[in-house]
Design a protein around this motif. Sequence first.
Motif, mmCIF file in Angstrom:
data_model
loop_
_atom_site.group_PDB
_atom_site.id
_atom_site.type_symbol
_atom_site.label_atom_id
_atom_site.label_comp_id
_atom_site.label_asym_id
_atom_site.label_seq_id
_atom_site.Cartn_x
_atom_site.Cartn_y
_atom_site.Cartn_z
ATOM 1 N N LEU A 61 0.840 -1.218 0.000
ATOM 2 C CA LEU A 61 0.000 0.000 0.000
ATOM 3 C C LEU A 61 0.863 1.251 0.000
ATOM 4 C CD1 LEU A 61 -3.127 0.935 0.596
ATOM 5 C CD2 LEU A 61 -2.245 1.318 2.901
ATOM 6 N N ARG A 62 1.860 1.292 0.895
ATOM 7 C CA ARG A 62 2.733 2.474 0.979
ATOM 8 C C ARG A 62 3.483 2.686 -0.332
ATOM 9 N NH1 ARG A 62 3.386 0.688 6.550
ATOM 10 N NH2 ARG A 62 5.023 -0.748 5.895
ATOM 11 N N PHE A 65 0.658 3.645 -3.163
ATOM 12 C CA PHE A 65 -0.145 4.855 -3.012
ATOM 13 C C PHE A 65 0.622 6.010 -2.378
ATOM 14 C CE2 PHE A 65 -3.189 1.367 -3.333
ATOM 15 C CZ PHE A 65 -4.029 1.843 -4.310
ATOM 16 N N GLY A 66 1.890 5.785 -2.078
ATOM 17 C CA GLY A 66 2.699 6.859 -1.475
ATOM 18 C C GLY A 66 3.099 7.931 -2.496
ATOM 19 N N ARG A 75 -4.052 5.005 -11.665
ATOM 20 C CA ARG A 75 -4.744 5.063 -10.370
ATOM 21 C C ARG A 75 -5.786 3.954 -10.269
ATOM 22 N NH1 ARG A 75 -4.928 9.837 -9.047
ATOM 23 N NH2 ARG A 75 -6.049 10.485 -10.911
ATOM 24 N N VAL A 79 -5.905 0.697 -7.618
ATOM 25 C CA VAL A 79 -7.035 0.450 -6.710
ATOM 26 C C VAL A 79 -7.600 -0.947 -6.947
ATOM 27 C CG1 VAL A 79 -9.406 1.144 -6.160
ATOM 28 C CG2 VAL A 79 -7.623 2.886 -6.346
ATOM 29 N N PHE B 65 -8.964 6.333 -2.511
ATOM 30 C CA PHE B 65 -7.856 6.390 -3.469
ATOM 31 C C PHE B 65 -8.316 6.520 -4.917
ATOM 32 C CE2 PHE B 65 -6.112 4.379 0.331
ATOM 33 C CZ PHE B 65 -4.983 5.149 0.530
ATOM 34 N N PRO B 68 -7.340 11.697 -6.950
ATOM 35 C CA PRO B 68 -6.012 12.143 -6.516
ATOM 36 C C PRO B 68 -6.110 12.885 -5.187
ATOM 37 C CG PRO B 68 -6.596 13.110 -8.665
ATOM 38 C CD PRO B 68 -7.770 12.306 -8.226
ATOM 39 N N GLU B 72 0.135 16.470 -0.451
ATOM 40 C CA GLU B 72 1.009 15.413 0.042
ATOM 41 C C GLU B 72 0.539 14.952 1.430
ATOM 42 O OE1 GLU B 72 3.284 14.095 -1.869
ATOM 43 O OE2 GLU B 72 3.845 12.694 -0.261
ATOM 44 N N ARG B 75 -2.406 12.705 1.091
ATOM 45 C CA ARG B 75 -2.004 11.373 0.605
ATOM 46 C C ARG B 75 -1.425 10.532 1.739
ATOM 47 N NH1 ARG B 75 -0.634 11.905 -4.104
ATOM 48 N NH2 ARG B 75 0.971 13.422 -3.635
ATOM 49 N N VAL B 79 -2.926 6.984 3.393
ATOM 50 C CA VAL B 79 -2.158 5.738 3.436
ATOM 51 C C VAL B 79 -2.043 5.233 4.874
ATOM 52 C CG1 VAL B 79 0.139 4.722 3.069
ATOM 53 C CG2 VAL B 79 -0.896 6.115 1.271
ATOM 54 N N GLU B 81 -4.074 5.780 7.359
ATOM 55 C CA GLU B 81 -5.368 5.283 7.852
ATOM 56 C C GLU B 81 -5.685 3.907 7.253
ATOM 57 O OE1 GLU B 81 -8.840 6.803 6.224
ATOM 58 O OE2 GLU B 81 -10.114 6.155 7.918
ATOM 59 N N ASN C 36 -14.592 3.305 10.099
ATOM 60 C CA ASN C 36 -13.962 2.684 11.259
ATOM 61 C C ASN C 36 -14.950 2.022 12.228
ATOM 62 O OD1 ASN C 36 -11.424 2.109 12.474
ATOM 63 N ND2 ASN C 36 -10.727 4.108 11.702
#
Lengths: 91, 91, 91, 91
Positions: A61-62, A65-66, A75, A79, B65, B68, B72, B75, B79, B81, C36
């Motif tokens: 994920l990091r 999507f980082g 994108r 996903v 996701f 966009p 930053e 984003r 990620v 969460e 959540n």
Amino acid sequence: MPHSPEEKKKVLARVKRIRGQCDALERALEAGADCNPVLQQIAAIRGAVNGLMSEVMEAHLREEFGQPARSEAQRTARVTEMSALIRSYLK
Amino acid sequence: MPHSPEEKKKVLARVKRIRGQCDALERALEAGADCNPVLQQIAAIRGAVNGLMSEVMEAHLREEFGQPARSEAQRTARVTEMSALIRSYLK
Amino acid sequence: MPHSPEEKKKVLARVKRIRGQCDALERALEAGADCNPVLQQIAAIRGAVNGLMSEVMEAHLREEFGQPARSEAQRTARVTEMSALIRSYLK
Amino acid sequence: MPHSPEEKKKVLARVKRIRGQCDALERALEAGADCNPVLQQIAAIRGAVNGLMSEVMEAHLREEFGQPARSEAQRTARVTEMSALIRSYLK
């Protein structure tokens, strides 16, 4: 994957720990340990394997999507792929 | 969450199906069904609950996701969460 | 199965509780609750379904092994059946 | 536990297999394998750990209930202990 050196290091450390837990379990079984502590050791290994799976998915994920996607298509593809991983392994 | 009408509809349909499975299980228990089919029904409910959890997480992923990030910081927050959700519920 | 009135009552109470949890989840989803708390509710349902499965298997164990077997063949058959249940549902 | 030589051998063989799977996973990670096959390997390890846990519980069941209890008290104690194991590990 995971590709960054730190992510890789963390994941490898978890794998080594699980192998260590297997070694300890093997020694306990050879020594004729009781059922209860043996099951506790196995449950701890199960927990560690779940933690490893989560770590690999979080690293993915990091890494995915980082950074901003280069296109709408990328994108969507990211996903869709991450969604398939959640569906396959959340059980 | 999930907020879009279609996501919500899919998730609600799964919850209703699980409730229907609980009703069928209750009737089977009242009728004195054997242990084996009862356990099969419970295993099916367990599978359906896992499927529901996966659906909600996938809907969250698509909603977070699919667009966009505006910054930053946003984003990174998304990620972090999503990563916490994977860690909490992948087990 | 379970056949004794108290076992049956306990198991049915668990099924009703799970249905109540499904109702609460449906209301939360209709009200647009956040991801959540929704996942927390689903995780609680998953835990309750596992508890129900364990209760049914324990009731079966008590009913099968609470009385001496009438024969060696019956004892073996009971052990084989219980063993298959553990193998099928411990996952 | 398990105490009989064949039960012990079967359980030890499973532990060794899991360690072998960990070795293969470590090599895949070192070689920079993709996320998907890595997660498949981890899921296979998780399945093997569940199989090991089931094997140990089944061995315990066979050893405990394969012989008639010497007294009513022993029968009750066996059922109570086995019941606690099911409750603890069926999840």
